[in-house]
Design an enzyme around this catalytic site. Structure first.
Site: not given
Ligand code: NAP
Length: 462
Positions: A389
């Site tokens: 994301d």
């Molecule tokens: P993300 O959008 O959740 O995407 C994570 C990606 O990692 C997935 O597409 C997955 O694809 C891949 N993945 C999972 N396990 C893996 C592994 N072992 N090896 C390789 N790839 C792996 O993560 P993000 O880009 O960090 O975004 C964070 C999200 O969380 C945002 O939407 C944000 O708004 C939300 N959020 C964050 C917080 C905060 O405080 N950080 C708080 C609230 C909400 P595959 O399954 O194909 O591997």
């Protein structure tokens, strides 16, 4: 110095240490010192409290300290870094339970046991303490259950949910106001406690597990306010100061997280994000181009600048050490390596910073979103490690996207993009990511840790 002066002095010293501790936490370089100062402040406050003449049983305090220390030590030794959000949720539940119990026992002692009453001021403080404390206990416990995947993490919704929740809160608040007028109605007091416990559960049920970090920092804020109210109820200055600091820092953190996701606090609390499918604008066209580790290694080895963009997948794969090892191999070959940190990458604030610090990645190599985006066009390869994301160009280009307006790391502006992920899994938002279909993007499938290890070996041979 008489006993009381000594106690007040220790509280003043503890409060100063808390304030400097918080200041230290505002930067990764000073965070460790900040933590130590805050911990020292807590020790000074405890020692000061133990000098209090009101204490009637040191035996029970010692038993409590032993049990509490054992639970705390076990949690910090055995709970893995990836379970940090759940661990924090449990800590908030315990803290809030302590505040609620103090409030309930104060009320019981003065009103029920002594058949007396309390002043309107004290009742106001006790009401706040019990109301915020109790809802934080159950809310944080449910957050723990969702994050630990003991129940499904998707929002649990039903018709009229927000109306029911708001009505329940209004009833609890109305009882609270009546109690200020007549504090002797103990049945109403206990009804308020039960309603607050129930409200904590109902408030968190419709929130998805990925939004839990925002919920938890709000709960942190409530627990802080409950502690501050405890301070007013029992006349303890350090509780008032520490609780207020906790309450407001938690609230500010919640707002910052929402800002980084371009969402409002009300949308997080009442929006049941992730449970409904919406019109997301034009579909994604094109094909995903799969690449092999050897080809990527050549690109990396001959690059001038490589930017790593870690996300939640790096945390699940525990790939932080493997990233640093690859970075070292590249630096050895004269490549300029930088890390781009999105404020909400992963599942809790500072998630990526904590993991990379654990792997001894220098802070000077970490770049915030505003710093790194202008450099993207001059970047030869952007390596996306389990992020989705936070690098989704739809947030910038598609006004109909549910994440429209969320600031992103603009990896698509780099000459080449390599995405490390296991397969075609979606990110937290459940949205397709057009980045993966762009002509300058290559997909390197596999667990992030093993892909990075393969890349490090291949770059050495390139
Ligand atoms: P993300 O959008 O959740 O995407 C994570 C990606 O990692 C997935 O597409 C997955 O694809 C891949 N993945 C999972 N396990 C893996 C592994 N072992 N090896 C390789 N790839 C792996 O993560 P993000 O880009 O960090 O975004 C964070 C999200 O969380 C945002 O939407 C944000 O708004 C939300 N959020 C964050 C917080 C905060 O405080 N950080 C708080 C609230 C909400 P595959 O399954 O194909 O591997």
């Amino acid at each position: 110095m008489s006993g009381n002066y000594l106690i007040e002095f220790s509280y003043l010293l503890a409060s100063i240490l808390f304030i400097f501790g918080l200041k230290g936490l505002s930067h990764p370089k000073t965070a460790r010192r900040g933590m130590n100062m805050a911990a020292l402040g807590m020790l000074v406050a405890i020692v000061g409290t133990l000098l209090h003449h009101d204490i009637i049983s040191y035996k029970w305090i010692i038993i409590g300290m032993i049990i509490g220390s054992a639970i705390g030590a076990a949690m910090s030794i055995w709970m893995p870094m990836t379970a940090m959000p759940q661990r924090t949720a449990l800590s908030h539940a315990f803290g809030a339970l302590a505040a609620s119990l103090v409030g309930i026992s104060e009320y019981y002692q003065h009103v029920v046991a002594e058949h007396g009453t309390v002043s309107a001021f004290k009742m106001t403080a006790l009401g706040f303490e019990v109301l915020f404390g109790s809802l934080t206990v159950t809310g944080s416990l449910l957050a723990f259950v969702k994050l630990q995947e003991l129940m499904r993490g998707t929002p649990v919704t039903y018709k009229g949910q927000n109306i029911i929740n708001v009505s329940l809160f209004i009833i609890a608040a109305a009882i609270f106001i009546y109690l200020i007028y007549d504090p002797t109605q103990s049945t109403l007091f206990y009804a308020m406690v039960v309603l607050s416990f129930l409200f904590g559960i109902l408030l968190v049920l419709p929130i998805g597990s990925a939004d839990m970090p925002v919920v938890m920092s709000l709960m942190n804020s409530y627990a802080g306010l409950a502690s501050a109210a405890t301070g007013f109820a029992i006349g303890n200055n350090v509780l008032i100061i520490a609780g207020t600091l906790d309450g407001f820092s938690g609230f500010i953190l919640s707002i910052l997280m929402c800002k980084a996701m371009n969402r409002s606090v009300t949308n997080v609390l009442f929006g049941a994000f992730g449970s409904v499918s919406t019109d997301t604008g034009p579909g994604v066209e094109g094909v995903m181009r799969e690449v092999g580790a050897d080809d990527v290694a050549v690109q990396l080895a001959y690059a001038r600048q490589v930017v790593f963009v870690p996300g939640y997948g790096m945390a699940t794969a525990q790939a932080q050490h493997a990233v640093r090892e690859l970075a070292e191999v590249l630096e050895h070959k004269g490549v300029n390596v930088k890390y781009a940190i999105h404020p909400v990458a992963g599942r809790m604030p500072g998630h990526m910073n904590v993991l990379l610090a654990e792997a001894n990645v220098p802070y000077s190599a970490l770049y915030e979103l505003e710093q790194i985006n202008p450099e993207m066009q001059a970047t030869d390869v952007a390596v996306v490690i389990g992020a989705n994301d936070v690098v989704n160009p739809d947030a910038r280009d598609n006004p109909k996207s549910p994440i429209a307006g969320m600031p992103i790391i603009e990896v698509d502006r780099a000459h080449n993009v390599v995405v490390l992920k296991r397969g075609k899994g979606k990110g937290f938002s459940g949205l397709e990511n057009p980045l993966f279909f762009k002509s300058n993007t290559g997909m390197l499938y596999g667990d992030a840790k093993s892909s990075l290890t393969k890349l490090a070996q291949a770059v050495q041979q390139a």
